[in-house]
Structures are given as structure tokens and as C-alpha cells.
Design a protein around this motif. Structure first.
Motif, PDB file in Angstrom:
ATOM      1  N   ARG A   1       1.004  -1.161   0.128  1.00 59.06           N
ATOM      2  CA  ARG A   1       0.012   0.162   0.107  1.00 59.06           C
ATOM      3  C   ARG A   1       0.907   1.462  -0.025  1.00 59.06           C
ATOM      4  NH1 ARG A   1      -5.634  -0.164   1.947  1.00 59.06           N
ATOM      5  NH2 ARG A   1      -5.260   1.853   2.513  1.00 59.06           N
ATOM      6  N   PRO A   2       0.598   2.378  -0.819  1.00 59.53           N
ATOM      7  CA  PRO A   2       1.298   3.503  -0.805  1.00 59.53           C
ATOM      8  C   PRO A   2       0.953   4.145   0.509  1.00 59.53           C
ATOM      9  CG  PRO A   2      -0.077   3.407  -2.674  1.00 59.53           C
ATOM     10  CD  PRO A   2      -0.594   2.157  -1.774  1.00 59.53           C
ATOM     11  N   GLN A   3       2.389   4.901   0.963  1.00 60.33           N
ATOM     12  CA  GLN A   3       2.472   5.382   2.295  1.00 60.33           C
ATOM     13  C   GLN A   3       2.342   7.028   1.973  1.00 60.33           C
ATOM     14  OE1 GLN A   3       2.585   3.941   5.078  1.00 60.33           O
ATOM     15  NE2 GLN A   3       2.005   2.160   3.862  1.00 60.33           N
ATOM     16  N   GLY A   4       1.900   7.765   2.847  1.00 59.55           N
ATOM     17  CA  GLY A   4       1.758   9.103   2.658  1.00 59.55           C
ATOM     18  C   GLY A   4       0.579   9.568   2.034  1.00 59.55           C
ATOM     19  N   GLY A   5       0.366  10.910   1.787  1.00 58.80           N
ATOM     20  CA  GLY A   5      -0.831  11.063   1.048  1.00 58.80           C
ATOM     21  C   GLY A   5      -1.738  12.159   1.734  1.00 58.80           C
ATOM     22  N   PHE A   6      -2.814  12.280   0.758  1.00 55.17           N
ATOM     23  CA  PHE A   6      -3.837  13.525   1.196  1.00 55.17           C
ATOM     24  C   PHE A   6      -5.415  12.940   1.409  1.00 55.17           C
ATOM     25  CE2 PHE A   6      -0.182  15.378  -0.425  1.00 55.17           C
ATOM     26  CZ  PHE A   6      -0.125  16.578   0.329  1.00 55.17           C
ATOM     27  N   GLY A   7      -5.915  12.658   2.542  1.00 52.61           N
ATOM     28  CA  GLY A   7      -7.259  12.474   2.792  1.00 52.61           C
ATOM     29  C   GLY A   7      -7.676  11.028   2.292  1.00 52.61           C
ATOM     30  N   VAL A   8      -7.004  10.011   2.302  1.00 52.98           N
ATOM     31  CA  VAL A   8      -7.603   8.776   1.796  1.00 52.98           C
ATOM     32  C   VAL A   8      -7.687   7.713   3.156  1.00 52.98           C
ATOM     33  CG1 VAL A   8      -7.173   6.248   0.400  1.00 52.98           C
ATOM     34  CG2 VAL A   8      -6.112   8.638  -0.489  1.00 52.98           C
ATOM     35  N   PRO A   9      -8.968   7.399   3.366  1.00 54.69           N
ATOM     36  CA  PRO A   9      -9.192   6.992   4.682  1.00 54.69           C
ATOM     37  C   PRO A   9      -8.259   5.382   4.828  1.00 54.69           C
ATOM     38  CG  PRO A   9     -11.101   7.224   3.481  1.00 54.69           C
ATOM     39  CD  PRO A   9     -10.077   7.567   2.541  1.00 54.69           C
ATOM     40  N   ASP A  10      -8.003   5.414   6.079  1.00 55.25           N
ATOM     41  CA  ASP A  10      -7.343   4.142   6.174  1.00 55.25           C
ATOM     42  C   ASP A  10      -8.165   2.941   6.586  1.00 55.25           C
ATOM     43  OD1 ASP A  10      -4.753   5.133   5.623  1.00 55.25           O
ATOM     44  OD2 ASP A  10      -4.208   5.633   7.600  1.00 55.25           O
ATOM     45  N   ASP A  11      -9.463   3.589   7.165  1.00 54.72           N
ATOM     46  CA  ASP A  11     -10.477   2.522   7.698  1.00 54.72           C
ATOM     47  C   ASP A  11     -11.207   1.757   6.324  1.00 54.72           C
ATOM     48  OD1 ASP A  11     -11.842   4.669   7.130  1.00 54.72           O
ATOM     49  OD2 ASP A  11     -12.849   4.884   8.856  1.00 54.72           O
ATOM     50  N   GLN A  12     -11.030   2.241   5.158  1.00 57.39           N
ATOM     51  CA  GLN A  12     -11.874   1.733   4.285  1.00 57.39           C
ATOM     52  C   GLN A  12     -10.843   0.755   3.461  1.00 57.39           C
ATOM     53  OE1 GLN A  12     -13.507   4.503   1.753  1.00 57.39           O
ATOM     54  NE2 GLN A  12     -14.432   5.555   3.025  1.00 57.39           N
ATOM     55  N   ILE A  13     -11.456  -0.170   2.960  1.00 56.85           N
ATOM     56  CA  ILE A  13     -10.827  -1.251   2.122  1.00 56.85           C
ATOM     57  C   ILE A  13     -10.710  -0.942   0.647  1.00 56.85           C
ATOM     58  CG2 ILE A  13     -10.831  -3.737   1.270  1.00 56.85           C
ATOM     59  CD1 ILE A  13     -12.401  -4.394   3.852  1.00 56.85           C
ATOM     60  N   ASP A  14      -9.482  -0.597   0.343  1.00 58.73           N
ATOM     61  CA  ASP A  14      -9.244  -0.041  -0.983  1.00 58.73           C
ATOM     62  C   ASP A  14     -10.039   0.804  -1.921  1.00 58.73           C
ATOM     63  OD1 ASP A  14      -7.646  -0.306  -3.291  1.00 58.73           O
ATOM     64  OD2 ASP A  14      -8.574  -2.090  -4.139  1.00 58.73           O
ATOM     65  N   PRO A  15     -10.140   2.055  -1.192  1.00 60.15           N
ATOM     66  CA  PRO A  15     -11.074   2.941  -1.772  1.00 60.15           C
ATOM     67  C   PRO A  15     -10.568   3.781  -3.195  1.00 60.15           C
ATOM     68  CG  PRO A  15      -9.916   4.010  -0.195  1.00 60.15           C
ATOM     69  CD  PRO A  15      -9.446   2.442  -0.084  1.00 60.15           C
ATOM     70  N   GLN A  16     -11.434   4.182  -4.019  1.00 61.49           N
ATOM     71  CA  GLN A  16     -10.918   4.764  -5.295  1.00 61.49           C
ATOM     72  C   GLN A  16     -10.169   6.088  -4.599  1.00 61.49           C
ATOM     73  OE1 GLN A  16     -14.218   5.994  -7.770  1.00 61.49           O
ATOM     74  NE2 GLN A  16     -12.656   7.166  -9.224  1.00 61.49           N
ATOM     75  N   HIS A  17      -8.709   6.158  -5.365  1.00 59.49           N
ATOM     76  CA  HIS A  17      -8.093   7.283  -5.073  1.00 59.49           C
ATOM     77  C   HIS A  17      -7.235   7.315  -6.323  1.00 59.49           C
ATOM     78  CE1 HIS A  17      -6.023   3.505  -3.670  1.00 59.49           C
ATOM     79  NE2 HIS A  17      -4.882   4.038  -4.184  1.00 59.49           N
ATOM     80  N   PHE A  18      -6.141   8.434  -6.156  1.00 59.57           N
ATOM     81  CA  PHE A  18      -5.080   8.718  -7.072  1.00 59.57           C
ATOM     82  C   PHE A  18      -3.926   8.388  -6.378  1.00 59.57           C
ATOM     83  CE2 PHE A  18      -8.667  10.678  -8.810  1.00 59.57           C
ATOM     84  CZ  PHE A  18      -8.345  11.146 -10.208  1.00 59.57           C
ATOM     85  N   VAL A  19      -3.004   7.936  -7.313  1.00 61.06           N
ATOM     86  CA  VAL A  19      -1.692   7.560  -6.787  1.00 61.06           C
ATOM     87  C   VAL A  19      -0.509   8.367  -7.583  1.00 61.06           C
ATOM     88  CG1 VAL A  19       0.100   5.973  -6.526  1.00 61.06           C
ATOM     89  CG2 VAL A  19      -2.076   5.290  -6.010  1.00 61.06           C
ATOM     90  N   VAL A  20       0.295   9.361  -6.778  1.00 56.72           N
ATOM     91  CA  VAL A  20       1.305  10.281  -7.296  1.00 56.72           C
ATOM     92  C   VAL A  20       2.509   9.634  -7.158  1.00 56.72           C
ATOM     93  CG1 VAL A  20       2.061  12.620  -7.615  1.00 56.72           C
ATOM     94  CG2 VAL A  20      -0.363  12.296  -7.066  1.00 56.72           C
TER      95      VAL A  20
END
Length: 184
Positions: free
Chosen positions: A4-23
């Protein structure tokens, strides 16, 4: 199992694989910064150009020099919004950075605006982007992503319109703006 990518902005840790962007930012700072939309557990989505279902879409490749010009304004804008919702602020790190799906859409609008413009127009694009409401950025992303939302679609349709709208129509920062008295 993928790391799993570390760091970032606002991606909830309590959800299983939410839709997000990876920079993805290289450790050397000399390689292209990539932005990928990951549909997470809600994917895959049908891609008409590929004629297949895809889990991830490469949305942008940005020159590291241009990235350095927008990284701080993006971080500030995102953290301001995260703090207003009592979320932990983020920061850009080398490697993979996860970004909330709505913030990622907003980020793509700015990156699409600056990816092909002259570097001297980037400050004006940042000001124009900052002046847009989040809903306006989401709408611009939706319009561009429909037909020209992949990394190589930079000179087509709404992507081209976003570039001209944010760089050509924007007023330059005060330091570069000449006043009427200066021209007399």
C-alpha cells in the motif's frame, strides 16, 4: 500482495481499497512524476479506447521541474481543506502518495493545465486554479476525463481548453502585472 502506498492526502485508512489517485515521485527528483487513478474495490471501469475493463488509468505524466512549481500550492490547498474537515494534513514524499479521489481530480485539472504550457505561465495557472471552487474543478475533470483524460491526450478536447482557460485567460501574479502608471 501489493504494498500500500504510504503518505498522501485524505485517503481513509479504515476503508478497504477506496477509489483514489496515486502520485509517484522518484527519489532522485529527475524522473517524470506520474498520476494514476486507481478505481480500487469499486473498479474496474470500462475504457472505450482500450475496449476493456481497467482498474487503473494513467492520468498525467508531469516533468519534475513543473511538479516542483505546483507541489507546494497543491499541498497547501489540500491541507487547508483536510484541516477544515479535521483530517490529518498530508505531505509529498518520494515514492507513492495516495490522494483522495476528489482532491486527485482537482489536482489533474491543474496538472493538465501546465503540462504543455510555457513555464512562465504556471504561476498564472496556479492563481486561476486556486480561484475555482472545488465543484468547478470536478466538473472540468469530468468533462476532460470523458474523452481526453489519459496521460497522452494532452492536446485534445477539454484538456486543451483547460490549458488555455487557466493559462491564457488568467491574470499573472501581482509581481509580473504591470500597472497603468508603469506603462506611461
Amino acid at each position: 500482495m501489493a504494498i500500500r502506498p504510504q503518505g498522501g492526502f485524505g485517503v481513509p485508512d479504515d476503508q478497504i481499497d477506496p477509489q483514489h489517485f496515486v502520485v509517484t515521485i522518484s527519489a532522485t527528483g529527475r524522473e517524470v512524476v506520474t498520476v494514476v487513478e486507481d478505481y480500487g474495490i469499486s473498479g474496474p471501469k470500462y475504457d472505450g479506447q482500450e475496449n476493456a475493463n481497467v482498474d487503473r488509468v494513467l492520468r498525467s505524466r508531469i516533468d519534475p521541474r513543473r511538479w516542483r512549481l505546483v507541489a507546494s500550492p497543491l499541498r497547501s490547498a489540500f491541507n487547508e481543506r483536510l484541516k477544515s474537515r479535521k483530517y490529518k494534513p498530508g505531505r509529498w514524499q518520494t515514492g507513492e502518495n495516495r490522494v483522495h479521489r476528489l482532491l486527485g481530480r482537482e489536482m489533474c485539472v491543474l496538472l493538465w493545465a501546465i503540462e504543455q504550457c510555457d513555464e512562465d505561465k504556471i504561476p498564472a495557472a496556479i492563481i486561476a486554479w486556486t480561484g475555482l471552487r472545488p465543484e468547478e474543478r470536478w466538473w472540468l475533470f469530468a468533462m476532460a476525463a470523458h474523452n481526453s483524460g489519459k496521460a497522452d491526450d494532452h492536446d485534445r478536447g477539454w484538456r486543451k481548453a483547460i490549458r488555455f482557460g487557466l493559462t491564457e485567460g488568467a491574470t499573472p501574479p501581482d509581481a509580473q502585472r504591470s500597472t497603468l502608471l508603469d506603462r506611461l
